[in-house]
Motif scaffolding. Structure first.
Motif, short mmCIF file in Angstrom:
data_model
loop_
_atom_site.label_atom_id
_atom_site.label_comp_id
_atom_site.label_asym_id
_atom_site.label_seq_id
_atom_site.Cartn_x
_atom_site.Cartn_y
_atom_site.Cartn_z
N GLU A 74 51.46 74.90 11.71
CA GLU A 74 51.68 73.98 12.84
C GLU A 74 52.63 72.86 12.41
OE1 GLU A 74 47.05 74.43 14.35
OE2 GLU A 74 47.77 72.50 13.59
N GLN A 75 52.38 72.37 11.21
CA GLN A 75 53.20 71.26 10.70
C GLN A 75 54.63 71.74 10.43
OE1 GLN A 75 51.38 69.34 7.30
NE2 GLN A 75 52.78 67.59 7.44
N VAL A 76 54.72 72.92 9.79
CA VAL A 76 56.04 73.46 9.43
C VAL A 76 56.88 73.68 10.69
CG1 VAL A 76 57.23 75.46 8.45
CG2 VAL A 76 55.20 74.56 7.32
N ARG A 77 56.26 74.18 11.75
CA ARG A 77 57.02 74.46 12.98
C ARG A 77 57.65 73.17 13.52
NH1 ARG A 77 53.24 78.75 13.89
NH2 ARG A 77 51.72 77.35 14.83
N GLY A 78 56.89 72.10 13.51
CA GLY A 78 57.40 70.81 13.99
C GLY A 78 58.57 70.34 13.14
N LEU A 79 58.42 70.45 11.82
CA LEU A 79 59.47 69.99 10.91
C LEU A 79 60.73 70.84 11.07
CD1 LEU A 79 57.21 69.50 7.74
CD2 LEU A 79 58.24 67.67 9.11
N ALA A 80 60.53 72.15 11.16
CA ALA A 80 61.68 73.06 11.27
C ALA A 80 62.40 72.84 12.60
CB ALA A 80 61.22 74.50 11.13
N GLU A 113 56.48 81.90 5.59
CA GLU A 113 56.28 82.81 6.71
C GLU A 113 56.86 82.26 8.02
OE1 GLU A 113 52.42 85.04 4.71
OE2 GLU A 113 52.10 83.85 6.51
N GLU A 114 57.17 80.98 8.04
CA GLU A 114 57.73 80.37 9.26
C GLU A 114 59.22 80.12 9.17
OE1 GLU A 114 56.33 79.34 12.37
OE2 GLU A 114 54.78 80.72 11.69
N THR A 115 59.73 79.91 7.95
CA THR A 115 61.15 79.52 7.80
C THR A 115 61.77 80.16 6.57
OG1 THR A 115 60.88 77.66 6.29
CG2 THR A 115 60.46 77.19 8.58
N VAL A 162 73.05 63.33 3.01
CA VAL A 162 71.68 63.10 2.50
C VAL A 162 70.76 64.09 3.20
CG1 VAL A 162 69.77 61.47 2.34
CG2 VAL A 162 72.11 60.66 2.01
N ALA A 163 69.96 64.78 2.40
CA ALA A 163 69.09 65.82 2.97
C ALA A 163 67.79 65.22 3.48
CB ALA A 163 68.79 66.86 1.91
N VAL A 164 67.26 65.85 4.53
CA VAL A 164 65.94 65.45 5.04
C VAL A 164 64.93 66.51 4.59
CG1 VAL A 164 64.54 65.07 7.10
CG2 VAL A 164 66.90 64.26 7.02
N ALA A 165 63.92 66.03 3.85
CA ALA A 165 62.89 66.94 3.34
C ALA A 165 61.63 66.79 4.17
CB ALA A 165 62.60 66.63 1.88
N GLY A 166 61.20 67.87 4.81
CA GLY A 166 59.97 67.84 5.62
C GLY A 166 58.76 67.79 4.71
N ASP A 167 58.03 66.68 4.78
CA ASP A 167 56.96 66.42 3.81
C ASP A 167 55.61 66.96 4.29
OD1 ASP A 167 55.64 65.45 1.63
OD2 ASP A 167 55.55 63.38 2.33
N ALA A 171 49.73 68.01 16.20
CA ALA A 171 50.35 67.93 14.87
C ALA A 171 51.81 68.33 14.91
CB ALA A 171 49.57 68.81 13.89
N SER A 172 52.10 69.46 15.57
CA SER A 172 53.47 69.96 15.60
C SER A 172 54.42 68.91 16.20
CB SER A 172 53.52 71.21 16.46
OG SER A 172 53.87 72.30 15.69
N ARG A 173 53.96 68.32 17.30
CA ARG A 173 54.80 67.36 18.01
C ARG A 173 55.07 66.11 17.17
NH1 ARG A 173 53.50 64.73 23.71
NH2 ARG A 173 55.45 63.58 23.91
N ILE A 174 54.02 65.58 16.55
CA ILE A 174 54.20 64.37 15.73
C ILE A 174 55.17 64.66 14.58
CG2 ILE A 174 52.99 62.85 14.09
CD1 ILE A 174 50.70 62.73 16.05
N ASN A 175 55.02 65.85 13.96
CA ASN A 175 55.93 66.21 12.87
C ASN A 175 57.37 66.28 13.37
OD1 ASN A 175 54.65 67.06 10.12
ND2 ASN A 175 53.19 67.66 11.69
N ALA A 176 57.54 66.89 14.55
CA ALA A 176 58.89 67.01 15.10
C ALA A 176 59.47 65.63 15.40
CB ALA A 176 58.86 67.87 16.36
#
Lengths: 795, 209
Positions: free
Chosen positions: A128-134, A161-163, A98-103, A79-84
């Motif tokens: 897991e998802q947030v880490r990839g996006l961040a 808690e992650e960002t 233009v901002a990128v919003a992690g969905d 999951a983390s990798r795909i999000n990243a």
């Protein structure tokens, strides 16, 4: 990009639907959309580019379903990798500015206490998802299309808690204005903004028109900017095909209405296209945003209700879920039996408690575990927000983290340790607190010393970002039995708190009367006095009528809430009038007992009447039966509903059974009763209606043979043959079993069995009965009339 | 173990409104309630809502063939019903679903009936019936969100076996396809579901153009 600055200056335009745009570009059905986009980065770039060209200030990464649970359905693991990967592609695709919003979308599973997915597991999944996006450098995070407030909380905690990223949370509401799990817009807002969401709102759901109502409800409570991302209307059928009906122009027009109601960020969800976003941008480019109207909100919430502490009302916090001094509750909790908790909650909720205080402080149990169980139970079963009653940091932290709303923490004292340990926990989870003005030297005896401690609590709370509106200051009601002046000191504190300090206040009401007689009256009187001096809330037992009535009166005088007062006042008055006048004769009391369904009182009423010389047969014929007839008439006029009819019938039955031995001697020996055979036909097991008919017929003196449910034709015919021209009542609930009635009647005719049929049941109609040559009865009251007619008795 | 396209919900929130239950019990704006009956009915209702445990399951299946009288599904199911065939004319898939109010409420209704406490039984019965209908509404609404992302739509209406021309025997096919035996629901020889307060239904899935 500085998103906060942009929001303060203008309406921020978000992008539109991404999935349908990907479908247009070839995303096939039956594949993992996230994996497909990873493999087709050019198409992702194209879609983002179109939305940027249309004027979007921010685009969402195509990671809506990129959590471990949803990806798992497609056999994807990382999951983390795909999000990243997807977020990096988005980053690359959008121009500067233009901002990128992690969905982040829902997992599809519901989170405890509303579902099976563990709360901490949900937080881990989202992390897991947030880490990839961040890692890919998104500018903000978006938690969207949430229908479970607890899942939204888990995702929000994961991001926080992650960002440190700015985070939008949007829920999806049904047409009735609530999420699928029953959360209303205000409760969602209060819960999420207090937990740290930087903007809150709604997406998907219905079309923009319905969303206007949701935003209008949220705005007066919003301390953060509001977001709307509606669908392009609801799908409609055009020429036999389903289409999203809203044109870009109509969509833009609705966008103006949303902005007028206070939306700060706006985009599109299902059915919207770059054309919709372009039209939106065009319509809103010069609109000035309406900033959040509140700096803080003095309100707590559950998943289904918000309670605001308003100065003109008394908010009642039900005190009963507390094992102190309650041996049976202690013993139940030790055994893991939570049914008394539910019962206490129900009684208080029914009596009008606004909040429920929950305390599990007793020896011999794991307090944290028990309190969490109670919170789960009450969060699912009751809409009252909870007051978490504990001073233990671990217990408080566990409870506030898990509670699916904004809780009240009862309490934080002015002692340095309490301030240091409990305030950061309360602030982290956005709870309101009860500030207990008790210092290191114990309970101050004067109002002045309490004021000093109250100020100390506020100063400390402000360090954690809390405001005065997040605190209820406790007036420390103490037993007047040990210090007669203590009541006055509490009242002085309340007056200071309201009028000089401009703060909210609370008292633990029942302490005041400890050790004295007439406790309920003392409590109620003190409540009225305290309210007059400025009290906001009281921790009390709302089931005590004295408290309830004083509160209703105070609310009427201070807020003019006549409707609420009349509801309580008329119910109380009704109870009095139901007692009846003292001039009633004993027989009239029997009549009234049947009319009002006094099951428990009928026998004593009859005894009283008999003692005064009433004749049993006379009681039945002149009082009980006419009362039952009146009940039937009221039922037919819909003045009575089914429970009233049944309770009266049950009352009649109780009375009848008591009188039966006496009636036998009075009734004419030769009088023969009509036999009524009742059965729910073969294949049907729904028999509640038939049982009610049986009760009604018995009460009217018929001899009822109830064969039960799922009764075969053969069994019914056999019973008919045992009686002389009985009346046969058949019932069925379903169209498919209804046909079995015909079979019974046909066979009865064939076998030349002499009887008359009456049919009834949810799907049976008068016409259907007539087509079979049978009578019809809609309900128990009509059944009595029909059977009377068939048996030659007067109706 | 779940089948392809199947999703189970062990805790469906009971969002049934009290008004809905009171309406089922015959309350109208003309109904005059005494404080005693209001209290008692409210108490029964609270008890019922505390006992009812809503669970549900759905399964999405492709329509492989259809004509004017019947619809054939992937996995071998066939539904014979003219009105359903007409209703599903524009649909490529169906959603089969089931919801139950659980065993305990049915046992409580039976117990109340057995002990002659019919008013309690009637309130419990109405609460369970309305709740299980609400659970089906909840399942379909949940599924709508899943579909919207695919640009598809669920039909507004749903059909249940035993009503209209949809034979009760269809229940057996739905029982096997969902599969309800793994969900703690039993099927009698006469195709009735047990616990009694359980329902199955079918709705259609169509594309939004």
């Amino acid at each position: 990009m500085n998103i906060r600055k942009l929001i303060a200056e203008q309406i921020v335009i978000l992008d539109g639907a991404l999935g349908t745009e990907a479908q247009k570009r070839g995303l096939p059905a039956g594949v993992c959309p996230e994996r497909w986009l990873v493999d087709h980065p050019r198409l992702q770039r194209e879609i983002h580019a179109e939305y940027c060209k249309a004027g979007a200030h921010a685009v969402y990464t195509p990671t809506f379903g990129a959590n471990r649970v949803k990806l798992g359905h497609w056999g994807e693991k990382k999951a983390s990798r795909i999000n990243a990967q997807l977020a990096a592609a988005s980053r690359k695709a959008v121009p500067k500015g233009v901002a990128v919003a992690g969905d982040i979308g829902p997992t599809g599973d519901f989170v405890e206490p509303f579902g099976e997915l563990g709360f901490e597991e949900a937080v881990r999944i989202f992390k897991e998802q947030v880490r990839g996006l961040a890692d890919a450098g998104v500018d903000l995070c978006v938690i969207e299309t949430m229908m479970d407030i607890q899942e939204a909380r888990a995702a929000l905690l994961a991001v926080k808690e992650e960002t440190d990223l700015f985070t939008l949370v949007t829920m999806t509401f049904e047409q009735d204005g609530r999420t699928l799990n029953g959360t209303d817009p205000v409760s969602a807002l209060v819960t999420l903004q207090s937990l740290g969401a930087d903007a809150v709102g709604c997406n998907c759901s219905t079309g923009p028109e319905d969303m206007v109502k949701i935003i209008a409800r949220m705005k007066p409570y919003a301390t953060v900017p509001l977001v709307a991302k509606p669908n392009a209307g609801m799908p409609v059928i055009k020429k036999g095909e389903a289409v999203f009906g809203m044109t870009p122009q109509d969509f833009a027009r609705s966008g103006k209405a949303l902005v007028k109601k206070g939306v700060n960020l706006i985009g599109g969800c299902c059915g919207t296209t770059p054309a919709h976003i372009r039209a939106l941008r065009g319509a809103l480019v010069r609109r000035k945003p309406v900033a959040p109207v509140r700096e803080a909100v003095n309100a707590v919430s559950s998943a289904r209700r918000t309670v605001e502490f308003r100065p003109e009302r008394i908010t009642i916090i039900g005190e009963c879920i507390n094992p102190t001094g309650k041996k049976s509750l202690q013993s139940a909790l030790k055994k893991g039996d939570f049914s008394p908790v539910r019962e206490l909650a129900r009684a208080q909720a029914e009596a009008g408690a606004d909040l429920l205080d929950v305390n599990a402080g007793m020896p011999g149990i794991d307090q944290r575990r028990v309190l969490l169980r109670i919170i789960d139970l009450l969060s699912v079963g009751f809409s009252q927000p909870l007051s978490i009653d504990s001073h233990n940091k671990e217990v408080v932290e566990g409870a506030l983290r898990k509670y699916p709303g904004r809780a009240l923490l009862n309490s934080v004292s002015a002692e340095p340790n309490a301030l240091k340990e409990l305030l950061p926990v309360a602030a982290r989870y956005g709870a309101m607190i009860i500030g207990l003005p008790i210092g290191e030297k114990g309970i101050p005896s004067t109002s002045r010393q309490r004021q000093t401690n109250a100020r100390k609590i506020l100063r400390a709370a402000k360090k954690y970002g809390m405001t005065k509106k997040d605190i209820l200051f406790d007036g420390l009601a103490m037993a007047v039995s040990s210090d007669p002046k203590s009541g006055q000191e509490t009242l002085d504190f309340l007056e200071w708190c309201r009028h000089e300090f401009a703060g909210l206040s609370v008292i633990g009401l029942s302490n005041i009367s400890f050790g004295l007689p007439m406790r309920r009256w003392l409590n109620a009187s003190f409540l009225a006095l305290a309210k007059a001096r400025g009290l906001t809330a009281a921790i009390a037992n709302p089931a005590h009528a004295e408290i309830r009535h004083v509160r209703a009166a105070v609310d009427l005088f201070s807020s003019g809430d006549m409707g609420k007062f009349l509801e309580i006042g008329l119910a109380a008055q009704g109870l009095e009038t139901e007692q009846g006048s003292s001039e009633e004769t004993a027989e009239q009391k029997v009549y009234r007992a049947v009319l009002q369904g006094d099951r428990d009182g009928i026998v004593s009423r009859i005894r009283e009447a008999l003692k005064q010389g009433a004749v049993p047969l006379d009681l039945v014929d002149r009082f009980m039966t006419p009362a039952m007839n009146e009940v039937g008439a009221r039922f037919e006029k819909k003045e009575y509903f089914l429970p009233q009819l049944i309770v009266s019938a049950e009352t009649m039955k109780h009375g009848f059974e008591f009188l039966k031995p006496k009636l036998r001697t009075e009734r004419a020996a030769g009088q023969v009763k009509t036999v009524v055979i009742l059965a729910t036909v073969k294949g049907d097991i729904h028999d509640i209606g038939k049982n009610i008919v049986a009760l009604m017929l018995q009460n009217h003196g018929f001899s009822v043979v109830d064969l039960g449910k799922d009764v075969s034709t053969g069994r019914i015919l056999k019973e008919i043959a045992r009686h002389d021209e009985p009346v046969v009542g058949l019932s069925a609930l379903m169209t498919t079993t209804m046909v079995n009635m015909g079979e019974v009647i046909e066979r009865a005719e064939k076998e030349k069995v002499s009887c008359r049929f009456v049919l009834g049941g949810a799907v049976v109609t008068r016409e259907y009965a007539r087509s079979l040559g049978a009578e019809y009865a809609r309900d128990g009251v009509e059944a009595v009339k029909v059977v009377r007619r068939l048996s030659g008795k007067k109706a | 173990m779940t089948c392809a396209g199947e999703k189970r919900f062990e805790r469906i929130p009971n969002t049934v409104s009290r008004e809905q239950i009171y309406r089922r019990l015959g309350q109208t704006k003309n109904t005059v309630l005494t404080a005693e009956i209001t209290h008692k009915t409210g108490q029964y209702l609270d008890q019922a809502l505390g006992i009812i445990r809503l669970r549900g399951v759905y399964r999405r299946l492709k329509i492989t063939e259809k004509d004017a009288q019947s619809v054939r599904l992937a996995q071998g199911g066939e539904i014979r019903s003219h009105s359903l065939a007409v209703f599903l004319e524009q649909c490529e898939e169906v959603l089969l679903m089931a919801a139950t109010a659980g065993n305990q409420i049915v046992e409580c209704i039976q117990e109340a009936t057995r002990t002659g406490d019919l008013s309690r039984a009637a309130v419990y019965d109405a609460a369970a019936s309305e709740s299980v209908d609400t659970a089906l509404d909840w399942l379909t609404n949940y599924f709508r969100y899943e579909l919207q992302r695919e640009n598809k739509q669920l039909t507004r209406l749903r059909f249940s076996p035993g009503y209209g021309d949809l034979e009760l025997s269809v229940q057996r096919m739905m029982y096997e396809l969902l599969p309800l035996s793994e969900f703690g629901i039993r099927l009698t020889e006469k195709d009735m579901l047990q616990p009694e307060k359980s329902v199955t239904a079918v709705a259609g899935i169509r594309e939004i153009l």
